[in-house]
Write an enzyme that holds these catalytic residues in place. Structure first.
Site, short mmCIF file in Angstrom:
data_model
loop_
_atom_site.label_atom_id
_atom_site.label_comp_id
_atom_site.label_asym_id
_atom_site.label_seq_id
_atom_site.Cartn_x
_atom_site.Cartn_y
_atom_site.Cartn_z
N GLU A 121 0.83 -1.21 0.00
CA GLU A 121 0.00 0.00 0.00
C GLU A 121 0.87 1.27 0.00
O GLU A 121 0.53 2.26 -0.65
CB GLU A 121 -0.96 -0.03 1.19
CG GLU A 121 -2.04 -1.11 1.02
CD GLU A 121 -2.91 -1.29 2.24
OE1 GLU A 121 -4.11 -0.98 2.16
OE2 GLU A 121 -2.41 -1.75 3.28
N GLU A 138 -4.34 -9.37 3.83
CA GLU A 138 -5.02 -9.01 5.09
C GLU A 138 -6.24 -9.88 5.40
O GLU A 138 -6.56 -10.09 6.57
CB GLU A 138 -5.45 -7.54 5.06
CG GLU A 138 -4.33 -6.55 5.26
CD GLU A 138 -3.65 -6.15 3.96
OE1 GLU A 138 -2.91 -5.16 3.97
OE2 GLU A 138 -3.85 -6.83 2.93
#
Length: 726
Positions: free
Chosen positions: A120, A140
């Site tokens: 990210e 995640e």
């Protein structure tokens, strides 16, 4: 996702005017609160300095970043400063407003790993350069959460909606080469050229020779709204079907949709809100517990903390080429261990080699192995009919049928033919190792290496240690387990060890209910709905009644007071119904091995009921699903408590891992004892006590459970083990 050590980001400005910002937080440069604060401060400093023209972000020692440090949230409250570093703050303030909106271009130089928050951060930069073998992904969802630093918004805009959904929902990373073909990275270079290439790329952006791209606002990879909604609708239906007990995959899809429908800033806000809610969910707590528990199984007090170094295992011998032996051989040669496979005659030997060959060919057929790799791997296997080749093996794994006298003879022979340093391991699933090694003098090198079927697929390796087993042998087995990509759990020696000991009441509880009127197929449906791969009766069919009776006898012999004795399985076997292999067991099986209920089963249940001398209990005929789950699993919890109290397991978390990886207990429930603690020791004790009064000793709560319930204490909190078997 790693270290608690204080991490930081450091900056070095070159003569070319490029600031190299390096994330440092060993072992995987995880994004702890310290790192995030330091990254923001360093970035702001680079933006203020007149001598900095452009920025390159990288990670120390060949690893970009393993992502957000989830240990930051484990078992602690965040202070006000840490609250500022919540995902919404990181996503908006640091990545969107500081990195992406900066008036100086930044390039991510990616090597090793860029996972979760690491990717990210890279996606917020204006370009990404990667090495060919770097792993990039957003895993995640494996932790019951969603990407929280803008990943749900940027990934679809870089790789397209379908691929982004696949990467997030499966948690599977892509390598650098594929990332380049997808548009996730802008160039592939060797590790030696990585940083210099990224520096030049950043300056090229500044000088308008390359595009200055804010990935959050890219639109060329996003499908038109109507088409995007169709894709999301299809994927949402698939997610519901694949994981009906989980909500976080659906939340992830909703957040992605918000960004497409209402714009990326709205998507970022929804992502941050959803992340906060999911971090507090039972699913996330359970999956994070499993994440840390899995990494803790290789820490064994008195074994792994005394400075021992694993010896090199160069050659392994396996006795028995049946289903288990051939599976173990497959697992070993896949990890480049030369293997000798011994059988009693040529017919059995060729069948064993044939099974290993078929296991590998299945990988070739699925595209997971090249023909060249297949030939190289199978060449590591040598079949023999005697012990002549055993003179230089470093480890032997016995995988013959569960027959005590046969195993005793084998271990006596092994002592004569194997070198004195050779580890003598048994793959027995239930038999006490002291009994197996009774005729040998080398008690210190005897251990259990219990694989689960199919051995080359199932992830658990139960390493069984007797009181005589040398710590060096356990260290060696832990190392082999790691190299063959298994999760090892070290347990003490007793009948059934940890997994089979804990779960022997699983099918027995089902038999008790069936004989008292509960529908057998309803039990399996309720247990599958709870999250198990299959219910106790479908599992018994898969394993085969021969194995079920053999192991059942071990438990009747060793735990007679709490074993439920039913004649249902022997009655079925008498009629040549032995499970899936005979096409009839508790279910009927068609040509494609699909299981179907069998109306004939009723007569066997009635006969078994009359032999047991029990009658139908009206309360159990229409038993609610919740009660079925509890009556099947609370006896398992009870036995897990005994295993813990007797010192068979080092810690409760090891039993959670054993249940998840050995029996398929749903990881999103955190393992058998973690799940039990979510219900409370008092509640479980009261239910078992109630059933014990109605249905006998099988349900009687053990002393450990009674003691915990009296204090309202968790079952999994550390225990003073009165009688360790380790």
């Amino acid at each position: 996702m790693g270290s608690n050590a204080k991490g930081r980001a450091v900056m070095e400005v070159g003569a070319d005017g490029v600031a190299l910002i390096t994330i440092i937080n060993p072992p995987v440069n995880s994004l702890s609160f310290d790192v995030l604060r330091s990254l923001k401060a360093t970035y702001e400093q680079a933006l203020r300095r007149d001598d900095v023209r452009a920025i390159v972000v990288t990670g120390a020692k060949g690893k970009f970043s393993g992502g957000f440090d989830i240990s930051s949230f484990k078992g602690k409250q965040m202070d006000k400063g840490e609250m500022e570093q919540r995902p919404g703050y990181v996503s908006m303030e640091i990545l969107s407003d500081t990195v992406e909106a900066a008036k100086k271009p930044s390039v991510a130089a990616i090597d090793g790993i860029a996972l979760g928050g690491g990717l990210e951060v890279a996606m917020a930069c204006h370009a990404r350069i990667s090495t060919p073998t770097a792993q990039l992904g957003l895993p995640e969802l494996q932790l019951g959460i969603i990407p929280g630093f803008g990943g749900t918004q940027r990934l679809p805009r870089l790789v397209g909606l379908s691929k982004a959904l696949e990467m997030m929902l499966t948690s599977k990373p892509v390598k650098g080469e594929e990332a380049y073909s997808l548009g996730l990275v802008d160039a592939i270079v060797s590790p030696d050229e990585l940083v210099n290439t990224a520096r030049r790329w950043a300056l090229d952006i500044l000088d308008c020779r390359r595009p200055w791209v804010a990935s959050l606002f890219k639109t060329d990879k996003i499908e038109p709204l109507g088409e995007a909604r169709e894709i999301l609708k299809f994927v949402r239906a698939q997610a519901r079907k694949r994981a009906p007990n989980l909500t976080h995959p659906l939340v992830c899809i909703d957040v992605i949709e918000e960004g497409i429908v209402s714009g990326p800033r709205a998507g970022l806000l929804k992502e941050a809100e959803a992340f906060q809610v999911l971090m507090r969910s039972e699913t996330s707590k359970s999956l994070i517990h499993i994440f840390f528990a899995q990494r803790g199984t290789s820490k064994v007090p008195g074994v792994t903390d005394i400075g021992l170094v694993p010896r090199r295992v160069k050659k392994v011998a396996i006795l028995g080429g049946g289903l288990m032996g051939s599976g173990i051989a497959t697992a070993l040669i896949l990890s480049n261990y030369p293997v000798i496979l011994k059988e009693v005659n040529d017919k059995f030997l060729q069948a064993g080699i044939g099974r290993v060959t078929a296991n590998l060919q299945s990988r070739v057929k699925k595209g997971n192995m090249t023909q060249e790799k297949f030939e190289k791997t199978i060449s590591l296997l040598k079949g023999v009919l005697d012990y002549e080749s055993f003179k230089d093996v470093d480890m032997v794994i016995e995988a013959v049928i569960e027959n005590v006298s046969l195993k005793q003879q084998i271990f006596s022979d092994l002592e004569k033919y194997c070198p004195p340093h050779c580890i003598l391991a048994s793959n027995t699933s239930t038999i006490d190792l002291n009994l197996i090694g009774e005729r040998t003098k080398s008690q210190d090198r005897i251990a259990g290496a219990h694989f689960f079927s199919p051995a080359h697929v199932m992830p658990l390796l139960e390493i069984v240690r007797t009181k005589q087993t040398s710590p060096q042998v356990i260290v060696d087995l832990l190392d082999v387990g790691k190299k063959i990509k298994k999760t090892p759990v070290v347990v003490g020696n007793c009948t059934g060890f940890a997994v089979n000991r804990m779960f022997f009441p699983y099918t027995q509880a089902g038999l008790l209910l069936v004989e008292r009127g509960t529908d057998l197929y309803q039990i399996d449906r309720a247990i599958t709905k709870f999250g198990m791969p299959m219910g106790p009766f479908r599992l018994a069919d898969l394993v085969g009644f021969g194995v079920a009776i053999a192991t059942g006898m071990q438990f009747i012999e060793n735990f007679p007071e709490r074993t439920y004795k039913s004649m249902l399985i022997p009655l079925l076997q008498e009629d040549k119904r032995a499970g899936e292999t005979t096409r009839k067991g508790f279910y009927m099986y068609d040509d494609k091995r699909r299981a179907n209920p069998d109306p004939e089963l009723k007569k066997y249940i009635e006969k078994s009921r009359s032999i047991s001398g029990v009658t139908i209990d009206p309360k159990l005929v229409k038993l609610p699903e919740k009660d079925i789950v509890e009556m099947i699993f609370f006896p398992v919890v009870n036995e897990a408590c005994r295993v813990l109290a007797e010192g068979i397991a080092v810690k409760a978390a090891d039993l959670d891992i054993a249940a998840v990886y050995g029996m398929g207990f749903p990881p999103y429930r955190g393992g058998i004892l973690f799940w039990a603690d979510s219900l409370g020791s008092k509640y479980i004790y009261s239910r078992l006590e109630e059933w014990s009064n109605s249905y006998g000793e099988f349900f009687k709560p053990c002393a450990y459970l009674a003691e915990r319930a009296s204090k309202g204490a968790p079952l999994s909190s550390p225990v003073e083990q009165a009688k360790s078997r380790m």
